[in-house]
Design a protein around this motif. Structure first.
Motif, PDB file in Angstrom:
ATOM      1  N   PRO A   1      79.811  40.014  21.477  1.00 56.88           N
ATOM      2  CA  PRO A   1      77.960  39.369  21.448  1.00 56.88           C
ATOM      3  C   PRO A   1      77.211  39.871  20.140  1.00 56.88           C
ATOM      4  O   PRO A   1      77.722  40.890  19.433  1.00 56.88           O
ATOM      5  CB  PRO A   1      77.957  40.267  22.509  1.00 56.88           C
ATOM      6  N   GLU A   2      76.428  38.623  19.922  1.00 58.10           N
ATOM      7  CA  GLU A   2      75.284  39.054  18.670  1.00 58.10           C
ATOM      8  C   GLU A   2      75.194  40.660  18.664  1.00 58.10           C
ATOM      9  O   GLU A   2      74.862  41.576  17.479  1.00 58.10           O
ATOM     10  CB  GLU A   2      74.418  38.618  19.101  1.00 58.10           C
ATOM     11  N   ARG A   3      74.744  41.165  19.590  1.00 58.68           N
ATOM     12  CA  ARG A   3      74.275  41.704  19.698  1.00 58.68           C
ATOM     13  C   ARG A   3      74.363  42.677  21.749  1.00 58.68           C
ATOM     14  O   ARG A   3      73.646  42.401  22.545  1.00 58.68           O
ATOM     15  CB  ARG A   3      72.195  42.445  19.880  1.00 58.68           C
ATOM     16  N   VAL A   4      74.680  44.140  21.631  1.00 60.50           N
ATOM     17  CA  VAL A   4      74.221  44.131  22.987  1.00 60.50           C
ATOM     18  C   VAL A   4      73.596  45.714  23.246  1.00 60.50           C
ATOM     19  O   VAL A   4      73.924  46.690  22.362  1.00 60.50           O
ATOM     20  CB  VAL A   4      76.186  45.439  23.162  1.00 60.50           C
ATOM     21  N   ILE A   5      72.900  45.564  24.146  1.00 63.20           N
ATOM     22  CA  ILE A   5      71.813  47.407  24.575  1.00 63.20           C
ATOM     23  C   ILE A   5      72.164  47.307  25.456  1.00 63.20           C
ATOM     24  O   ILE A   5      71.655  47.174  26.488  1.00 63.20           O
ATOM     25  CB  ILE A   5      69.987  46.253  23.944  1.00 63.20           C
ATOM     26  N   MET A   6      72.156  48.735  25.314  1.00 70.91           N
ATOM     27  CA  MET A   6      72.220  49.808  26.644  1.00 70.91           C
ATOM     28  C   MET A   6      71.325  50.145  26.757  1.00 70.91           C
ATOM     29  O   MET A   6      71.305  51.700  25.545  1.00 70.91           O
ATOM     30  CB  MET A   6      73.494  49.873  26.737  1.00 70.91           C
ATOM     31  N   PHE A   7      71.158  51.611  27.448  1.00 72.32           N
ATOM     32  CA  PHE A   7      69.879  52.341  27.756  1.00 72.32           C
ATOM     33  C   PHE A   7      69.091  52.979  29.007  1.00 72.32           C
ATOM     34  O   PHE A   7      69.808  52.052  30.130  1.00 72.32           O
ATOM     35  CB  PHE A   7      68.290  51.756  27.397  1.00 72.32           C
ATOM     36  N   ARG A   8      69.079  53.993  29.075  1.00 68.60           N
ATOM     37  CA  ARG A   8      68.569  54.624  29.740  1.00 68.60           C
ATOM     38  C   ARG A   8      67.764  54.185  30.957  1.00 68.60           C
ATOM     39  O   ARG A   8      66.415  54.047  29.951  1.00 68.60           O
ATOM     40  CB  ARG A   8      68.319  56.296  29.590  1.00 68.60           C
ATOM     41  N   VAL A   9      67.755  54.331  32.420  1.00 66.25           N
ATOM     42  CA  VAL A   9      66.319  53.685  33.508  1.00 66.25           C
ATOM     43  C   VAL A   9      66.104  54.744  34.368  1.00 66.25           C
ATOM     44  O   VAL A   9      66.817  54.792  35.121  1.00 66.25           O
ATOM     45  CB  VAL A   9      66.640  52.541  33.252  1.00 66.25           C
ATOM     46  N   PRO A  10      65.024  56.392  33.741  1.00 67.28           N
ATOM     47  CA  PRO A  10      64.793  56.939  34.474  1.00 67.28           C
ATOM     48  C   PRO A  10      63.417  56.524  35.432  1.00 67.28           C
ATOM     49  O   PRO A  10      62.241  55.725  34.594  1.00 67.28           O
ATOM     50  CB  PRO A  10      64.472  58.686  33.532  1.00 67.28           C
ATOM     51  N   TRP A  11      63.431  57.017  36.732  1.00 64.61           N
ATOM     52  CA  TRP A  11      62.308  56.326  37.346  1.00 64.61           C
ATOM     53  C   TRP A  11      62.137  57.803  38.581  1.00 64.61           C
ATOM     54  O   TRP A  11      62.747  58.580  38.744  1.00 64.61           O
ATOM     55  CB  TRP A  11      62.421  55.200  38.266  1.00 64.61           C
ATOM     56  N   VAL A  12      60.765  57.925  39.024  1.00 66.98           N
ATOM     57  CA  VAL A  12      61.081  58.476  39.915  1.00 66.98           C
ATOM     58  C   VAL A  12      60.711  58.184  41.865  1.00 66.98           C
ATOM     59  O   VAL A  12      60.463  57.233  41.517  1.00 66.98           O
ATOM     60  CB  VAL A  12      59.626  59.402  39.570  1.00 66.98           C
ATOM     61  N   ASP A  13      61.893  58.519  42.803  1.00 65.42           N
ATOM     62  CA  ASP A  13      61.484  57.846  43.516  1.00 65.42           C
ATOM     63  C   ASP A  13      60.824  58.553  44.592  1.00 65.42           C
ATOM     64  O   ASP A  13      60.241  59.207  44.500  1.00 65.42           O
ATOM     65  CB  ASP A  13      63.433  57.843  44.405  1.00 65.42           C
ATOM     66  N   ASP A  14      60.342  57.836  45.766  1.00 63.57           N
ATOM     67  CA  ASP A  14      59.378  57.960  46.616  1.00 63.57           C
ATOM     68  C   ASP A  14      59.516  59.851  47.017  1.00 63.57           C
ATOM     69  O   ASP A  14      58.644  59.985  47.305  1.00 63.57           O
ATOM     70  CB  ASP A  14      59.429  57.742  47.809  1.00 63.57           C
ATOM     71  N   ASN A  15      60.860  60.545  46.700  1.00 62.74           N
ATOM     72  CA  ASN A  15      60.571  61.616  47.394  1.00 62.74           C
ATOM     73  C   ASN A  15      59.922  62.580  46.304  1.00 62.74           C
ATOM     74  O   ASN A  15      60.198  63.938  46.174  1.00 62.74           O
ATOM     75  CB  ASN A  15      62.179  61.886  47.928  1.00 62.74           C
ATOM     76  N   GLY A  16      59.680  62.319  44.877  1.00 66.02           N
ATOM     77  CA  GLY A  16      59.546  62.497  43.809  1.00 66.02           C
ATOM     78  C   GLY A  16      60.320  63.214  43.159  1.00 66.02           C
ATOM     79  O   GLY A  16      60.794  64.180  42.344  1.00 66.02           O
TER      80      GLY A  16
END
Ligand SMILES: NC(=O)C1=CN([C@@H]2O[C@H](COP(=O)(O)OP(=O)(O)OC[C@H]3O[C@@H](n4cnc5c(N)ncnc54)[C@H](O)[C@@H]3O)[C@@H](O)[C@H]2O)C=CC1
Ligand SMILES: O=C(O)CCC(=O)C(=O)O
Length: 443
Positions: free
Chosen positions: A54-69
């Motif tokens: 691949p010319e480039r691979v981007i891999m990253f963290r995806v943090p998010w908050v669920d309905d229970n906080g």
């Protein structure tokens, strides 16, 4: 050992934990043997070494908050595989099975598929191991916003234009588009599969399934068969499967099966698509509910095993869903054509059995190219600041699919593999990209 086999061995050693990527590369590279023998320029320019990285691979963290906080963390990917013929283009898959190897296989396939469309789009793919199933709209939005907060640094209307795939539909594209606009402060065609009020193209929703049928119809016609009157088995019950069912029915075929990740339905009288759309598009439910609408239909738990007698099989769910045993059942039941709506749904072993038994076989990179082709038409409309009618887009789509069939048919014939559309698709998709890479120098 040939140069191509040597490259394949090196690729396996370099990517030991990526079986899907190796599977896709094995199919493509093996098909390209005659092209490399006839054209030394490809080896001289190290095209295989370059096109498989691949010319480039981007891999990253995806943090998010669920309905229970509670804070949740997923892993995001974008693989920008090849930009020789245009900006990276390809969908975003949201499914727990997503990992780097899966996204690399999909991105690699996308290079050749996008080339086959004849439109100026390079190959890319992305996604996350996030599972939208069972999540509230609020949770899906939280995930999509976080995902785009990182992804927006790497994409743009002339750089990389993602779209939908498994788990990413109109809702997810909407949330991602909103976040892109908010952070980057530009209103541009950075995603395709957008809503019709905000830059989407008519017929994009239908395009992959319709395109699959346009190509299948042409393949059958050129081999003395007719889709009209055929009995068809389809797997999947998502975007591709639904619109494949719709177009097949319009063309006079009878679709008798659909499946999802928990089970499959057999409806001998023909699938009731209104019921399926209600279950899948409105309720986001399970196919087990189908019997509530059609009491005479059968519902079976577990993987669809392709045991229902049919003339034409259209796998439209996910990779490796049609294995050697499934292929044997299709062959024994007199099926005469298989066309892949999903990406790599047929294992290498099953493909071999199907081709050796003399069935027609259209590989996904050709047969499901209608989706990305229509995405490229959406990009053209966005650039022009115009919207074309459904009929205009559909006519262009049909023309593209018919051309793809003839291009892969001719490429197979040119290299002495008449009727082998796997070889034809790989060669026809490869040549344009490889020649463009040579023209652009070592990069
Ligand atoms: N949406 C598009 O425009 C295009 C999609 N594709 C491919 O088509 C296939 C289906 O994609 P969509 O219909 O868009 O996704 P979708 O999310 O709308 O539907 C996916 C379907 O496959 C089923 N499925 C997923 N994993 C499964 C498993 N392990 N076993 C059985 N069924 C399973 C799901 O239940 C669902 O019915 C994928 O391989 C995708 O990469 C290819 C070209 C374009
Ligand atoms: O429309 C697009 O860009 C996505 C299509 C895609 O992901 C595919 O062809 O598998």
């Amino acid at each position: 050992m040939s140069y191509v086999s040597e490259q394949l061995e090196k690729l396996k050693a370099k990517n030991p934990n990526e079986p899907e990527f190796i599977q896709a590369a094995t199919e493509v590279l093996t098909s390209l043997e005659p092209v490399f023998e006839a054209n030394p320029k490809y080896q001289e320019n190290a095209i295989l070494e370059r096109i498989t990285e691949p010319e480039r691979v981007i891999m990253f963290r995806v943090p998010w908050v669920d309905d229970n906080g509670k804070v949740q963390v997923n892993r995001g990917f974008r693989v920008q595989f090849n930009s020789a013929i245009g900006p990276y283009k390809g969908g975003l898959r949201l499914h727990p099975s997503v990992n780097l190897g899966v996204i690399k296989f999909l991105g690699f396939e996308q290079i050749f598929k996008n080339s086959l469309t004849g439109l100026p789009i390079g190959g890319g793919k992305g996604g996350s191991d996030f599972d939208p199933k069972g999540k509230s709209d609020n949770e899906v939005m939280a995930f999509c916003q976080s995902f785009m907060t990182e992804l927006c640094k790497h994409i743009g209307a002339d750089t990389d234009v993602p779209a939908g795939d498994i788990g990413t539909g109109a809702r997810e594209i909407g949330y991602m588009f909103g976040q892109y606009k908010r952070i980057r402060n530009v209103y541009e065609g950075v995603l395709t599969g957008k809503g019709l009020n905000w830059g989407g193209s008519l017929a994009r929703t239908e395009a992959t399934g319709y395109g699959l049928l346009y190509l299948t119809e042409e393949m059958l016609k050129c081999n003395g068969k007719d889709i009209n009157g055929a009995t068809v088995c389809i797997s999947g019950a998502g975007n591709v499967a639904i619109y494949a069912t719709q177009k097949a029915t319009e063309l006079g075929a009878k679709v008798v099966t659909l499946s999802d990740s928990t089970g499959w339905v057999y409806d001998a009288e023909g699938i009731d698509l209104d019921a399926v759309k209600e279950i899948k598009e409105v309720k986001r439910g399970r196919l087990s509910e189908y019997k509530n609408y059609r009491p005479n239909a059968e519902y079976h738990e577990g993987k669809f095993d392709w045991s229902v007698k049919c003339d034409v099989a259209l796998p439209c769910a996910t990779q490796n869903e049609l294995n050697a045993d499934d292929a044997k059942r299709l062959i024994a039941n007199g099926c005469y054509a298989v066309a892949e709506g999903a990406n790599m749904p047929t294992t290498l072993e099953a493909t071999k059995l199907i081709q050796e038994a003399g069935l027609l076989f259209a590989p996904g990179k050709a047969a499901n190219a209608g989706g990305v082709a229509t995405s490229a038409l959406e990009m053209s409309q966005n650039s022009q600041r115009l919207s074309w009618t459904f009929e205009e887009v559909d006519a262009k789509l049909k023309n593209i699919m018919v051309n793809i069939f003839h291009n892969i048919d001719n490429a197979a014939k040119k290299y002495g593999y008449e009727g082998n559309y796997v070889v034809g698709a790989n060669i026809a998709g490869f040549e344009k990209v490889a020649d463009s890479m040579i023209a652009q120098g070592v990069c």
